[in-house]
Design an enzyme around this catalytic site. Structure first.
Site, PDB file in Angstrom:
ATOM      1  N   HIS A 172       0.825  -1.207   0.000  1.00 50.39           N
ATOM      2  CA  HIS A 172       0.000   0.000   0.000  1.00 50.39           C
ATOM      3  C   HIS A 172       0.859   1.256   0.000  1.00 50.39           C
ATOM      4  O   HIS A 172       0.707   2.128  -0.850  1.00 50.39           O
ATOM      5  CB  HIS A 172      -0.951   0.022   1.201  1.00 50.39           C
ATOM      6  N   GLU A 203       0.875   3.981  -2.978  1.00 45.78           N
ATOM      7  CA  GLU A 203       1.188   5.345  -2.550  1.00 45.78           C
ATOM      8  C   GLU A 203       2.657   5.414  -2.134  1.00 45.78           C
ATOM      9  O   GLU A 203       3.318   4.396  -1.968  1.00 45.78           O
ATOM     10  CB  GLU A 203       0.292   5.756  -1.374  1.00 45.78           C
ATOM     11  N   HIS A 235      -7.534  -2.787  -3.951  1.00 43.36           N
ATOM     12  CA  HIS A 235      -6.274  -2.483  -4.637  1.00 43.36           C
ATOM     13  C   HIS A 235      -5.778  -3.692  -5.434  1.00 43.36           C
ATOM     14  O   HIS A 235      -5.317  -3.555  -6.566  1.00 43.36           O
ATOM     15  CB  HIS A 235      -5.208  -2.056  -3.631  1.00 43.36           C
TER      16      HIS A 235
END
Length: 294
Positions: A172, A203, A235
């Site tokens: 993530h 990110e 995701h």
């Protein structure tokens, strides 16, 4: 008869004393960001099963930190999931006074820091509610954790991945907190262990764009895609393996690399479960009484 009565009285007081000195009622609270995707829930179910096996006589209570996911589950699936505050309230109602709260986050980033603040805020508002509230830290806290995570991951895909195929993991990541630099170290260590294994993040600085040129240069023809997240949620299904033009899978295909998706969250990997269990068992981080011993 009088002698028998004396024995019974003595036995009663012995039993009462033993009960009075018995172990403090304890419980476990497992805290995840949460998911509303049915396909992602097997990972959380696997963790739940592992904890109930390791702690068969201890209540295991779940909490999700995402307000959005809890509201969505309540509305769409008529399913109640506790917030951290509600989970602690439930422990108090059950008479649990010694709690082990286990973070199911991957790194000590923004979400984990928020969890710590939630617990401290609750304890400040409810002084004396618990004798102990031990906080088990996230998956990656030490070099030992990192070695075990990489070994468990590579072993989990051994049968799916053929020689010469790349392994691409999606983490993530975060623009704030230490998560970004932690995952960058994970990526470097993983790649040093296996030159065709890569980790990038949704990110943060270590995005997919940073590894795509190296993948092209390596000459690999096929890549196995897998989330480096506790669950294979939105995701994993969309940003990693989705059909959209900007998904990692689509970009790899455009580069001439075929893909196979292994949409299994980290929570489904037994070796990962054992690291969380170790963190739960070994933690001495008592937020309720930092100086008090069990």
């Amino acid at each position: 008869m009088r002698h028998l009565s004396s024995l019974l009285i003595a036995l009663f007081f012995f039993t009462f004393a033993a009960l009075a000195n018995a172990a403090t009622p304890s419980g476990i609270v497992l805290v995840a960001f949460g998911t509303s995707m049915e396909s992602a829930k097997p990972s959380l179910d696997a963790i739940d099963k592992a904890y109930k096996k390791a702690y068969p006589d201890t209540p295991v209570i779940w909490a999700y930190t995402s307000d959005i996911i809890r509201a969505k589950l309540a509305k769409e699936q008529n399913q109640k999931v506790f917030s951290v505050k509600e989970a602690l309230d439930a422990c108090k109602k059950q008479g649990i006074v010694s709690i082990r709260v286990q973070s199911l986050h991957v790194t000590g980033g923004e979400e984990f820091n928020m969890l710590q603040r939630m617990i401290v805020r609750y304890l400040n508002k409810n002084p004396g509610a618990f004798d102990h509230v031990y906080l088990g830290h996230p998956l990656l806290e030490s070099s030992k954790d990192l070695d075990e995570v990489i070994s468990a991951l590579l072993a989990s895909v051994k049968e799916k991945r053929k020689a010469g195929e790349a392994l691409i993991l999606m983490g993530h990541g975060n623009d704030r907190g230490p998560s970004d630099i932690t995952l960058a170290h994970v990526a470097d260590t993983l790649h040093a262990k296996d030159s065709l294994a890569f980790l990038a993040t949704v990110e943060g600085a270590n995005t997919f764009d940073t590894i795509l040129p190296e993948l092209k240069k390596s000459g690999v023809k096929k890549a196995l895609l897998m989330p480096f997240m506790v669950v294979a949620g939105d995701h994993a299904n969309n940003d990693l393996a989705g059909d959209e033009d900007d998904s990692w899978a689509s970009q790899l295909k455009k580069s001439g690399i075929s893909v196979e998706a292994n949409l299994i969250g980290l929570g489904s990997v037994p070796g990962i479960q054992q690291i969380y269990l170790r963190h739960t068992k070994d933690t001495h981080d008592d937020l309720a009484n930092p100086t008090k011993k069990d």
